[in-house]
Write an enzyme that holds these catalytic residues in place. Structure first.
Site, mmCIF file in Angstrom:
data_model
loop_
_atom_site.group_PDB
_atom_site.id
_atom_site.type_symbol
_atom_site.label_atom_id
_atom_site.label_comp_id
_atom_site.label_asym_id
_atom_site.label_seq_id
_atom_site.Cartn_x
_atom_site.Cartn_y
_atom_site.Cartn_z
ATOM 1 N N GLU A 17 0.828 -1.312 -0.209
ATOM 2 C CA GLU A 17 0.050 -0.025 0.000
ATOM 3 C C GLU A 17 0.821 1.317 0.067
ATOM 4 O O GLU A 17 0.413 2.155 -0.601
ATOM 5 C CB GLU A 17 -0.959 0.027 1.448
ATOM 6 C CG GLU A 17 -2.082 -0.989 1.102
ATOM 7 C CD GLU A 17 -1.626 -2.386 1.903
ATOM 8 O OE1 GLU A 17 -2.488 -2.944 2.318
ATOM 9 O OE2 GLU A 17 -0.441 -2.619 1.957
ATOM 10 N N LEU A 18 1.873 1.347 0.779
ATOM 11 C CA LEU A 18 2.773 2.534 0.858
ATOM 12 C C LEU A 18 3.257 2.911 -0.663
ATOM 13 O O LEU A 18 3.574 3.931 -0.940
ATOM 14 C CB LEU A 18 4.029 2.198 1.792
ATOM 15 C CG LEU A 18 4.924 3.397 2.040
ATOM 16 C CD1 LEU A 18 4.245 4.505 2.425
ATOM 17 C CD2 LEU A 18 5.930 3.051 2.850
ATOM 18 N N GLY A 463 20.885 -1.238 -20.181
ATOM 19 C CA GLY A 463 20.191 -2.574 -20.629
ATOM 20 C C GLY A 463 18.843 -2.210 -20.624
ATOM 21 O O GLY A 463 18.109 -2.515 -21.633
ATOM 22 N N SER A 464 18.091 -1.740 -19.574
ATOM 23 C CA SER A 464 16.630 -1.881 -19.543
ATOM 24 C C SER A 464 16.359 -0.468 -20.155
ATOM 25 O O SER A 464 16.852 0.786 -19.786
ATOM 26 C CB SER A 464 16.141 -1.929 -18.031
ATOM 27 O OG SER A 464 16.453 -1.322 -17.299
ATOM 28 N N CYS A 547 10.231 -1.822 -4.516
ATOM 29 C CA CYS A 547 10.006 -2.873 -3.757
ATOM 30 C C CYS A 547 10.604 -4.023 -4.707
ATOM 31 O O CYS A 547 10.398 -3.992 -6.013
ATOM 32 C CB CYS A 547 8.644 -3.232 -3.358
ATOM 33 S SG CYS A 547 8.023 -2.057 -2.284
ATOM 34 N N ASP A 630 25.984 -8.261 -15.657
ATOM 35 C CA ASP A 630 25.733 -7.201 -14.659
ATOM 36 C C ASP A 630 26.342 -7.715 -13.294
ATOM 37 O O ASP A 630 25.814 -8.767 -13.010
ATOM 38 C CB ASP A 630 24.364 -6.686 -14.453
ATOM 39 C CG ASP A 630 24.160 -5.689 -15.572
ATOM 40 O OD1 ASP A 630 25.164 -5.153 -16.488
ATOM 41 O OD2 ASP A 630 23.101 -5.197 -15.866
ATOM 42 N N CYS A 674 26.950 -0.501 -9.781
ATOM 43 C CA CYS A 674 26.433 0.587 -9.273
ATOM 44 C C CYS A 674 26.490 0.915 -8.071
ATOM 45 O O CYS A 674 26.661 -0.039 -7.193
ATOM 46 C CB CYS A 674 25.041 0.921 -9.701
ATOM 47 S SG CYS A 674 23.721 -0.510 -9.280
ATOM 48 N N HIS A 725 17.797 7.768 -11.072
ATOM 49 C CA HIS A 725 16.946 7.585 -10.215
ATOM 50 C C HIS A 725 16.149 8.890 -9.773
ATOM 51 O O HIS A 725 15.287 8.701 -9.090
ATOM 52 C CB HIS A 725 17.743 7.164 -8.983
ATOM 53 C CG HIS A 725 18.376 5.466 -8.759
ATOM 54 N ND1 HIS A 725 19.734 5.612 -9.462
ATOM 55 C CD2 HIS A 725 17.611 4.444 -8.716
ATOM 56 C CE1 HIS A 725 19.717 4.346 -9.583
ATOM 57 N NE2 HIS A 725 18.610 3.592 -9.178
ATOM 58 N N CYS A 757 22.708 3.891 -14.759
ATOM 59 C CA CYS A 757 22.059 2.459 -14.779
ATOM 60 C C CYS A 757 20.948 2.193 -15.605
ATOM 61 O O CYS A 757 20.817 2.976 -16.551
ATOM 62 C CB CYS A 757 21.469 2.390 -13.087
ATOM 63 S SG CYS A 757 21.406 0.699 -12.239
#
Length: 792
Positions: A17-18, A463-464, A547, A630, A674, A725, A757
């Site tokens: 929920e958070l 990569g992503s 998460c 990685d 990283c 980030h 990253c």
């Protein structure tokens, strides 16, 4: 009666929920009051769960919107000058963590800017604080910044409000135990920013604020305060050991109350390792109690029991707060007999550390293998184990529960689910696997450069690419059986075509396929390897709303079939540019999983490395001649005691070499790391012998590159030029400046240009302009350096 307490509980909520409340708030779609209501509900449910489990002392202040260490910074007034304002509010904390708060987004949008204009707006926003791993866990904390004008002051008073909430739930203040990061750990992990003021010279001022905090907690009727000092498990210099004595002499005086009140009692908590040479120091500090991690500190448990004064509280954690396996309660009872005899009711039981590091509740896992599920315990189940242990030591033995626990432990030791004879036979021949590439880097580079024919400052990504809602929904439909495999493949290939076209338009030199088919860089591989299991709801907080759902390595690991070859081949067919194959390294898979506890981590890592070696060779055979493996977690796997580093680095580096050593000289091996401080491990990084290493450096303004410069790292390097980030879009000028700094010490022909990253967590509206600026920065640099070369 023996006291049962807890050091901390997962704060993400039973159903994350958070996470969802935070992300909705950050988008401006929810008010701060609505976010606070969600947070309050999670705290109250957590406390009630612990009360129902029989916990005598509830932890308070273990909740955080982003990070408990950041909470400590705002509590103490350690707010970098770039974020200070007249009155503290929650958005200040989010700016410290993310570089931006919801009101900043709103202001930018109201200004009517978009695209590059919006980039100029947000590029002036203040960069987020640095983020590091919390000791050797996969949890991240925001590093406090100490500046010339940093003045400690009680600033963010949410602590006291949350303590009042906890008292309301518990019924009595004496049943609530606030949790604080200790002053020495706080100073030790803080970093000086543009100042030469010795950190320990600030201790008296810091202690004055801690004293004020303790006084306010005492005024709320609190009896016990848990002060976490995990740096006591490190090998500390004399000045830091002396600082402990100074600090706790002062705090013990401030914790004494007027004669009408009982003295406030301090429980000093350490975890993750033995106390080592700090044992006598910890035992002699003027506190009312000590918590000791009896699992990771098992080698010194008997010494702690023998040396700690019997008239104080000794809390021992034998229920693992870092892993998900059931506790051998019978063995734990046996280990605590001497302590019980010496301390009596002054012996407390608890988990080894905060339960923050494990998933919330095993009961909701409906798809796990029933046999495997019987070997596991998540946070809620660990509370029951602590209760069972306490009851047994109190003479209130639950014979049926003890028998069931003992049977599960015995079954696991003999399980055919866990042991694979073929894997064990391959491991027995490990010494026959060569660890060296066929030729050294210089010779490999000589054949790789003409083969790939890349320009100066080649551009690539890690990569992503953004995992859009559409991608996630497609994966979910396929997982639920609502989409055929053919439809799923078509959808993922369409996403791969899209990212190839985007990279072509942007002008990137070395492509990646974007990883749309991957849910997580570890989970994706674990799902295709034998010996791994996955939960439905086993989420653990990494930082903020991020998460992760770590795989469970329960048995011997092997690769039944190729894992990435199909997708990489398809991606390569869509472009004439070089396409990197993308794998996650064995150490990172190990570090970011819940690992079996019945063999060494080295043995498990070797099994994973052999499986990845097979994948690397299959990629090469399929025509993928640039392969990135990685190892983001290599440094975080370092033992906390430096004396143990050599052994770890030996097998960790060897696992990487085992993965890569079989390829031809003209196949270029990349790796990515990283959030690492490389100074201490640079020699080991060099021994990995990757042709190209990409690293996170933008937050440190290239400072993390110093280790490679000082060491004269011989291979190619891609120092990250922007922080993925943060939602902020870096300018061309900012990235040019960073690479110019790098090129002052590293030859331009060995430098790559890339983000810090992967871009999975970002949106395309941020990613495309950022990468466009990155490519433009590389072009600017090429012109500059080509002109210099001509004039030289």
């Amino acid at each position: 009666m023996m006291t049962l307490h807890n050091l901390g509980y997962p704060r993400i909520g039973d159903k994350r929920e958070l996470k969802f409340a935070l992300e909705t708030y950050w988008k401006g779609e929810q008010s701060e009051a609505e976010l606070a209501a969600v947070a309050k509900d999670i705290r109250r449910r957590n406390w009630q769960t612990q009360l129902d489990a029989g916990v005598d002392l509830l932890p308070a202040n273990d909740f955080a919107y982003y990070d408990q260490f950041l909470n400590m910074s705002t509590l103490l007034g350690v707010i970098p000058k770039r974020f200070r304002q007249e009155h503290y509010d929650l958005e200040v904390a989010f700016r410290m963590a993310r570089g931006r708060a919801p009101s900043d987004d709103a202001a930018a949008c109201c200004a009517g800017h978009a695209g590059h204009e919006h980039s100029e707006q947000t590029s002036k926003a203040d960069y987020a604080g640095a983020m590091k791993k919390w000791f050797d866990t996969n949890y991240h904390y925001i590093v406090p910044e100490l500046e010339d004008d940093t003045a400690f002051a009680l600033t963010d008073t949410r602590l006291f409000d949350e303590v009042a909430e906890a008292v309301e739930v518990a019924g009595l203040a004496k049943n609530v135990k606030p949790v604080l990061v200790g002053p020495i750990t706080y100073l030790y992990l803080a970093e000086n920013k543009g100042t030469a003021i010795p950190k320990l010279s600030r201790l008296p001022e810091l202690l004055a604020v801690y004293s004020e905090i303790l006084q306010r907690l005492a005024d709320q009727g609190i009896e016990w305060v848990q002060i976490d000092e995990p740096i006591l498990v490190l090998e500390l210099a004399d000045e830091w050991q002396q600082a402990f004595q100074q600090a706790y002499d002062a705090l013990s005086q401030s914790s004494k109350q007027p004669s009408s009140q009982a003295p406030l009692k301090l429980l000093l908590a350490t975890y993750f390792e033995t106390l080592g040479d700090n044992l006598s120091l910890a035992c002699d500090l003027p506190v009312a109690g000590l918590h000791y991690d009896g699992l990771r500190g098992a080698k010194q448990l008997n010494d702690v029991v023998a040396q700690y004064p019997a008239d104080k509280v000794l809390s021992i954690g034998l229920v693992d707060g870092r892993n998900i396996w059931k506790t051998d309660v019978t063995d734990a009872i046996a280990q605590l007999q001497d302590a019980k005899a010496k301390f009596g009711d002054n012996l407390w039981v608890a988990p080894s550390c905060s339960l923050l590091h494990v998933p919330v509740n095993l009961e909701v896992e409906e798809k796990l293998n029933s046999e495997l599920k019987n070997y596991l315990a998540f946070a809620k189940q660990k509370l029951a184990e602590i209760k069972l242990l306490a009851d047994a030591l109190n003479g209130q033995v639950g014979e049926k529960a003890l028998a069931a626990n003992a049977q599960a432990i015995a079954d696991k030791q003999q399980s055919k689910l866990i042991h694979n004879a073929d894997v064990q036979a391959r491991i027995a021949k490990l010494d026959q696997v060569a660890l060296d590439r066929a030729a050294p880097y210089a010779e490999r580079a000589a054949v790789q450069k003409p083969k790939f024919d890349l320009p100066l400052f080649p551009t690539t990504t890690i990569g992503s690419f953004p995992q859009t809602q559409a991608i996630r929904q497609t994966r979910l439909k396929f997982k639920k059986g609502e989409m055929s495999e053919a439809q799923y493949i078509d959808a993922m290939q369409a996403e791969i075509r899209d990212v190839c076209e985007r990279q072509e338009r942007i002008g990137i030199d070395v492509f990646v396929h974007g990883e749309p088919e991957r849910n997580d860089m570890v989970e994706y591989f674990g799902e295709q390897l034998d010996g791994f299991a996955f939960t439905q709801f086993g989420w653990v907080q990494s930082y903020g709303s991020r998460c992760v759902k770590p795989p469970i390595i329960f048995g011997d690991v092997s690769r039944p079939k190729p894992m990435t070859v199909f997708w990489s081949q398809y991606a390569q067919s869509q472009t004439d540019k070089t396409m990197k194959g993308m794998l996650t390294g064995a150490v990172t898979v190990l570090q970011w999983s819940f690992v079996r506890n019945d063999q060494t981590r080295e043995a498990t890592c070797n099994q994973i490395a052999l499986a990845l070696r097979d994948e690397v060779l299959d990629l090469e055979t399929a025509g993928i001649h640039m392969i990135q493996i990685d190892e983001a977690a290599l440094r975080e796997g370092l033992p906390l005691k430096k004396s143990d580093w050599v052994a770890y680095l030996r097998w960790a580096v060897n696992s990487f070499r085992m993965t890569t050593s079989g390829v031809q000289n003209d196949t270029q091996i990349h790796t990515h790391m990283c959030y690492s401080e490389f100074n201490d491990i640079i020699e080991a990084v060099a021994k990995m012998d990757a042709d190209v290493i990409t690293i996170e450096t933008s937050k440190s303004q290239m400072k993390l590159l110093d280790a490679f410069v000082d060491f004269q790292y011989p291979n190619e390097i891609g120092p990250g030029v922007y922080d993925i980030h943060s939602p902020n879009i870096p300018t061309v000028e900012q990235m040019v400046d960073l690479i110019q700094k790098a090129a002052e010490n590293i030859p331009a022909e060995r430098l790559w240009v890339n983000p810090d990253c992967g871009l999975k967590t970002r949106g395309w509206q941020e990613t495309e302009p950022a990468l466009t600026n990155m490519v433009e920065a590389a072009k600017v640099l090429r012109k500059q350096f080509e002109a210099q070369m001509k004039s030289a």
